[in-house]
Design a protein around this motif. Structure first.
Motif, PDB file in Angstrom:
ATOM      1  N   GLU A  70       9.694  -3.263  -1.494  1.00 14.79           N
ATOM      2  CA  GLU A  70       9.502  -1.818  -1.621  1.00 14.79           C
ATOM      3  C   GLU A  70       8.401  -1.458  -2.616  1.00 14.79           C
ATOM      4  N   LYS A  71       8.301  -2.210  -3.706  1.00 15.52           N
ATOM      5  CA  LYS A  71       7.371  -1.829  -4.764  1.00 15.52           C
ATOM      6  C   LYS A  71       5.909  -2.018  -4.380  1.00 15.52           C
ATOM      7  N   GLN A  73       8.825   5.957  -2.730  1.00 14.58           N
ATOM      8  CA  GLN A  73       9.124   4.616  -3.214  1.00 14.58           C
ATOM      9  C   GLN A  73       8.526   4.390  -4.605  1.00 14.58           C
ATOM     10  N   PRO A  74       8.915   3.289  -5.256  1.00 12.63           N
ATOM     11  CA  PRO A  74       8.432   3.035  -6.617  1.00 12.63           C
ATOM     12  C   PRO A  74       7.031   2.449  -6.701  1.00 12.63           C
ATOM     13  N   SER A  75       6.369   2.210  -5.584  1.00 13.79           N
ATOM     14  CA  SER A  75       5.004   1.704  -5.630  1.00 13.79           C
ATOM     15  C   SER A  75       4.131   2.689  -6.401  1.00 13.79           C
ATOM     16  N   TYR A 133      -4.800  -2.024  -8.490  1.00 13.18           N
ATOM     17  CA  TYR A 133      -3.424  -2.511  -8.375  1.00 13.18           C
ATOM     18  C   TYR A 133      -3.425  -3.740  -7.492  1.00 13.18           C
ATOM     19  N   TYR A 182      -1.443  -5.824  -4.910  1.00 10.35           N
ATOM     20  CA  TYR A 182      -0.333  -5.871  -3.959  1.00 10.35           C
ATOM     21  C   TYR A 182      -0.073  -7.336  -3.629  1.00 10.35           C
TER      22      TYR A 182
END
Length: 293
Positions: A82-83, A91-93, A102, A104
């Motif tokens: 999810e992140k 979502q917490p991303s 960032y 991924y």
């Protein structure tokens, strides 16, 4: 732009992980000779590079944000934590702030097939500005002769008179529904490269749509087999023979063509207005060809 074979990125493997870099940034994209749009893309292009991975790969995709606002990337159709899904506000991303980046990181657990990546921050604006690309999960020993990725997009250009094609550089209006240019891989016909083949080849065409409208794509002179939908292989009983297929926004299809009918064959959206450039008469927009060498 390209037919999706030339702009592939395979990543650099370091310490067992494949590393990719994407830069979200303002882009001036030539969609026709002398006609430029001022949109947003990845790595200097609309569409962004096609990322190619294999089942089981561990990947790190570093996304830099050179836009004037925050952004994110959603890995469309992938089963990932999810992140790192990029679904901002749900979502917490984390959003990627201007000037920041960032990483991924996830493992490819999906079956081989075509997927999308696209912004999921301020989606209405940023997607319609052009922020999208393809991600292909591919077997290492794939027997296909040609593997093409085609992304369908539409743009509303500001300050252009309907019914004419003016040369120059034009801003994209992401809020408008009055789309006047329709692209395949960031280009309009007649300036879209052909899909090259020879008689007896097996050609995979990966179709994806990220815009606002559905697009019924039709191939002349051939039938094709639907191999994959939404990145998921179809069971044998569903691999029907077709010559047209409709993509809703966010859909992907992989189709296989046996090239047994030499010629230069149109492949196009069957919505009439999508086969024109800014409402001009004659063919344009989402049209290209499957061309036997």
């Amino acid at each position: 732009m390209t037919t999706g074979e030339e702009n592939q990125l395979f990543g650099v493997k370091k310490n067992g992980r494949k590393h990719f870099e994407l830069i979200a940034e303002p882009v001036q994209q030539e969609i026709l000779e002398g006609v430029f749009i001022e949109g947003w893309g990845y790595n200097g292009s609309i569409l962004g590079p096609t990322l190619v991975v294999n089942p089981g790969d561990e990947v790190n995709i570093r996304v830099y944000n050179n836009l004037p606002e925050s952004t994110s990337v959603h890995w469309h159709g992938l089963d990932i934590p999810e992140k790192v899904d990029g679904g901002i506000s749900v979502q917490p991303s984390p959003p990627i702030e201007p000037g920041d980046y960032y990483d991924y990181q996830f493992t490819i657990i999906n079956a081989p097939g075509a997927h999308l990546y696209h912004t999921h921050y301020n989606s209405m604006k940023q997607q319609m500005m052009g922020l999208a690309g393809g991600l292909i999960i591919k077997e290492e020993n794939d027997p296909i002769d040609h593997d093409y990725f085609l992304l369908l997009q539409e743009f509303a250009l500001k300050d252009v008179e309907h019914g004419s094609v003016e040369k120059g550089s034009f801003q994209v209006d992401p809020h408008s529904h009055a789309f006047n240019y329709f692209t395949i891989n960031g280009r309009c016909f007649p300036d879209i490269p052909s899909l090259e083949t020879t008689k007896g080849d097996t050609v995979r065409i990966r179709l994806a749509s990220i815009g606002h409208s559905p697009h019924p794509m039709h191939l002349h002179g051939h039938q094709f087999e639907i191999e994959n939908q939404g990145g998921n292989p179809l069971p044998e009983a569903m691999k029907m023979q077709r010559n047209s297929i409709t993509l809703s926004p966010g859909e992907t299809f992989d189709v296989l063509v046996k090239t047994n009918n030499p010629g230069n064959w149109p492949l196009h959206c069957h919505t009439p207005h999508h086969m024109a450039n800014n409402g001009t008469e004659g063919h344009g927009g989402m049209m290209m060809s499957l061309n036997y060498k």
